[in-house]
Design a protein around this motif. Structure first.
Motif, short mmCIF file in Angstrom:
data_model
loop_
_atom_site.label_atom_id
_atom_site.label_comp_id
_atom_site.label_asym_id
_atom_site.label_seq_id
_atom_site.Cartn_x
_atom_site.Cartn_y
_atom_site.Cartn_z
N ASN A 68 20.70 -5.22 -15.57
CA ASN A 68 20.98 -6.72 -15.56
C ASN A 68 22.18 -6.87 -16.65
O ASN A 68 22.23 -6.28 -17.50
CB ASN A 68 19.88 -7.37 -16.13
CG ASN A 68 18.96 -7.84 -14.79
OD1 ASN A 68 19.29 -8.34 -13.84
ND2 ASN A 68 17.72 -7.30 -15.13
N HIS A 70 23.22 -9.90 -19.39
CA HIS A 70 22.47 -10.98 -20.09
C HIS A 70 23.53 -11.61 -20.99
O HIS A 70 24.76 -11.26 -21.40
CB HIS A 70 21.48 -10.29 -21.14
CG HIS A 70 20.36 -9.71 -20.27
ND1 HIS A 70 19.28 -10.33 -19.73
CD2 HIS A 70 20.07 -8.21 -20.16
CE1 HIS A 70 18.71 -9.23 -18.85
NE2 HIS A 70 18.90 -8.26 -19.26
N THR A 71 23.07 -12.75 -21.60
CA THR A 71 23.79 -13.62 -22.55
C THR A 71 22.84 -13.82 -23.83
O THR A 71 21.82 -13.66 -23.68
CB THR A 71 24.45 -14.87 -22.25
OG1 THR A 71 23.26 -16.00 -22.21
CG2 THR A 71 25.04 -14.71 -20.77
N PHE A 97 28.64 -13.24 -20.65
CA PHE A 97 27.62 -11.98 -19.74
C PHE A 97 28.16 -10.69 -20.54
O PHE A 97 29.21 -10.21 -20.52
CB PHE A 97 27.97 -12.15 -18.30
CG PHE A 97 27.14 -13.10 -17.87
CD1 PHE A 97 26.17 -13.08 -17.24
CD2 PHE A 97 28.03 -14.60 -17.63
CE1 PHE A 97 25.37 -14.19 -16.64
CE2 PHE A 97 27.53 -15.39 -16.94
CZ PHE A 97 26.00 -15.26 -16.63
N CYS A 118 19.07 -16.31 -22.77
CA CYS A 118 19.76 -15.79 -22.08
C CYS A 118 20.05 -16.87 -20.79
O CYS A 118 19.22 -17.18 -20.04
CB CYS A 118 19.04 -14.43 -21.55
SG CYS A 118 20.13 -13.69 -20.17
N PRO A 120 21.18 -16.75 -17.71
CA PRO A 120 20.56 -16.35 -16.24
C PRO A 120 19.30 -16.15 -16.04
O PRO A 120 18.49 -16.27 -15.17
CB PRO A 120 21.60 -15.24 -15.69
CG PRO A 120 21.79 -14.49 -17.12
CD PRO A 120 22.12 -15.40 -18.01
N HIS A 121 18.20 -16.10 -17.31
CA HIS A 121 17.01 -15.58 -17.50
C HIS A 121 16.18 -16.63 -18.33
O HIS A 121 15.14 -16.24 -18.72
CB HIS A 121 16.82 -14.28 -17.94
CG HIS A 121 17.39 -13.20 -17.09
ND1 HIS A 121 18.73 -12.57 -17.43
CD2 HIS A 121 17.43 -12.43 -15.92
CE1 HIS A 121 19.02 -11.73 -16.47
NE2 HIS A 121 18.37 -11.99 -15.46
#
Length: 176
Positions: A68, A70-71, A97, A118, A120-121
């Motif tokens: 994946n 992540h940020t 990202f 994060c 996207p999460h």
């Protein structure tokens, strides 16, 4: 000798003056926060997800999840119009990202509580909290009392400030 706050401040000032006179840079501390994920990618997390550091510490966010991107993104109105969950005087950050094995660094100088996520999460509660400073101080700023822009899952995933201070770093026992 009994050490008082005045002695410590005086001693600290003397040490700082001698360091400044020597023209040597002061080494900066780096603390590592890794972005992790399970083998199939169904779980993602920061490790540690709670961290206690001194002002001036550089936090290095490194993506160790091979499956994946992540940020590491501070909750702040300047970034995706989120409610501020960092001290008012602190600079917000967004790592953008990060692909596997890439990293991003931010230096935290303002004492207080810093919540991050994060991008996207976030909805899977991939969030973290960093406490910068000494003992608990009523004047600390950071984590917002306004909680209408985060889910109950996110709120429950953020560790208590007191627990972070008492343990220094909080890790999920089984990577969850």
């Amino acid at each position: 000798m009994i050490w008082t706050r005045r002695n410590v401040i005086w001693l600290g000032g003397g040490v700082m003056a001698s360091l400044a006179d020597s023209r040597r840079p002061i080494a900066q501390t780096v603390a590592e926060v890794e972005m992790r994920g399970s083998a199939r990618g169904e779980r993602v997390w920061y490790d540690p997800f709670g961290l206690f550091v001194a002002p001036g510490t550089t936090i290095r966010f490194t993506n160790r999840d091979p499956g994946n991107s992540h940020t590491a993104t501070a909750y702040h109105p300047d970034i995706y119009d989120r409610k501020r969950r960092i001290p008012a005087a602190a600079e917000p950050w967004d790592s953008d990202f990060l692909l596997p094995d890439e990293y991003f660094e931010v230096t935290l100088t303002v004492p207080g509580v810093y919540d991050y996520y994060c991008l996207p999460h976030e909805m899977t509660a991939m969030v973290g909290r960093i406490v910068v400073g000494g003992a608990i101080d009523a004047a600390w700023e950071g984590s917002s009392e306004d909680q209408d822009d985060v889910s109950e899952e996110v709120l429950s995933a953020l560790p208590l400030v007191e627990k972070i201070i008492s343990e220094g770093a909080l890790r999920r026992e089984d990577g969850l």
